[in-house]
Write an enzyme that holds these catalytic residues in place. Structure first.
Site, PDB file in Angstrom:
ATOM      1  N   VAL A 114       0.836  -1.197   0.000  1.00  0.00           N
ATOM      2  CA  VAL A 114       0.000   0.000   0.000  1.00  0.00           C
ATOM      3  C   VAL A 114       0.875   1.252   0.000  1.00  0.00           C
ATOM      4  O   VAL A 114       0.589   2.233  -0.702  1.00  0.00           O
ATOM      5  CB  VAL A 114      -0.965  -0.006   1.198  1.00  0.00           C
ATOM      6  CG1 VAL A 114      -1.857   1.240   1.184  1.00  0.00           C
ATOM      7  CG2 VAL A 114      -1.842  -1.254   1.182  1.00  0.00           C
ATOM      8  N   TYR A 115       1.950   1.214   0.771  1.00  0.00           N
ATOM      9  CA  TYR A 115       2.848   2.362   0.840  1.00  0.00           C
ATOM     10  C   TYR A 115       3.497   2.624  -0.517  1.00  0.00           C
ATOM     11  O   TYR A 115       3.517   3.765  -0.998  1.00  0.00           O
ATOM     12  CB  TYR A 115       3.907   2.114   1.911  1.00  0.00           C
ATOM     13  CG  TYR A 115       4.818   3.287   2.143  1.00  0.00           C
ATOM     14  CD1 TYR A 115       4.331   4.487   2.649  1.00  0.00           C
ATOM     15  CD2 TYR A 115       6.180   3.202   1.864  1.00  0.00           C
ATOM     16  CE1 TYR A 115       5.170   5.568   2.867  1.00  0.00           C
ATOM     17  CE2 TYR A 115       7.021   4.274   2.080  1.00  0.00           C
ATOM     18  CZ  TYR A 115       6.513   5.455   2.576  1.00  0.00           C
ATOM     19  OH  TYR A 115       7.346   6.525   2.791  1.00  0.00           O
ATOM     20  N   ALA A 116       4.022   1.577  -1.149  1.00  0.00           N
ATOM     21  CA  ALA A 116       4.646   1.748  -2.464  1.00  0.00           C
ATOM     22  C   ALA A 116       3.633   2.263  -3.478  1.00  0.00           C
ATOM     23  O   ALA A 116       3.935   3.140  -4.299  1.00  0.00           O
ATOM     24  CB  ALA A 116       5.252   0.429  -2.937  1.00  0.00           C
TER      25      ALA A 116
END
Length: 258
Positions: free
Chosen positions: A152-154
């Site tokens: 999700v962060y990437a």
């Protein structure tokens, strides 16, 4: 022109370094964060300019709306969308509340704050938007062995790269610049708050990240990668993106035909 910058996540790390640098250069600064004591201490450092603390939690709709109102109604010359959370963990283990917080802070908030700021910047014919992402935006093709897990962060950072590139093209020639700032590992509290000890890992200073971002604006860079010495590496990524985009047709590709 009177210089007024708004910086999110200004209570620590890259945001604090941006706020301090801009105030030191004579900008008035709206410093957005969740920790009043740190923002007040920041303001006290610069008695010769106005550093205005704005307490807001960008993981909430109310927080985004409060900051967007400032972006829309005050004559910002720079918006630095820096606030962030990471929540590194396997996707199936990531609590829905943490996934929502990450997307709200790193996708929705920068999008909506930029949307609020751009019309006024266009009317004034000047301004800059800096979206702080990271080199993890380019890590999607990494093999399964690469840790930590952070889908999700990437994805959120990749959104900032694509949005900034398309918006920069849209605003070309208007006097409004857009940059996505993509540092690697930076010496801030960010990783410690995720439970990661990177004290033994070489890290760039937040101050150097700010130096790169501001110099990158002068150079006209849309994608600024402070730790990448060979800028042609980035250009090759972008050229490959456009080659793939241009290589499509309305015919089904041969590998999909039985």
């Amino acid at each position: 022109m009177h210089q007024l910058a708004l910086v999110t996540g200004a209570s620590s790390g890259i945001g604090r370094a941006f706020a301090r640098r801009l105030a030191g250069l004579g900008h008035d600064v709206v410093a957005v964060g969740r920790r009043a004591d740190r923002l007040e201490a920041l303001a006290a450092e610069f008695p010769d300019v106005e550093v205005r603390p704005l307490i807001a939690d960008l993981s909430t709709g109310e927080g985004v709306d409060a900051v967007a109102d400032v972006c829309a109604t005050e004559p910002l010359t720079m918006l630095v969308n820096n606030a962030g959370v990471a929540h590194y963990m396997p996707f199936a283990d990531l609590p829905a509340a943490k996934a929502r917080e990450l997307v709200q802070v790193k996708v929705a908030a920068p999008t909506l704050l930029a949307r609020a700021a751009v019309p006024g910047m266009l009317a004034r014919g000047a301004g800059a938007i800096v979206n702080v992402a990271g080199m993890i935006a380019f890590s999607g093709p990494a093999p399964a062995s690469q840790l930590p897990r952070r889908a999700v962060y990437a994805g959120a950072l990749a959104h900032l790269v694509a949005m900034s590139q398309v918006l920069a093209a849209e605003l070309s020639g208007t006097g409004v610049a857009v940059q996505v700032l993509c540092p690697g590992v930076v010496a801030t509290e960010f990783h410690e708050r995720q439970g990661l000890d990177l004290s033994g890992v070489p890290r760039m200073s937040a101050e150097d990240v700010v130096t790169a971002g501001l110099r990158g604006l002068e150079l006209g860079e849309t994608v600024c990668a402070p730790g990448v010495e060979d800028a042609s590496l980035l250009q090759r990524v972008f050229d490959a993106d456009l080659a793939a985009f241009g290589g499509q047709s309305t015919e089904l590709a041969g590998r999909y035909r039985s």
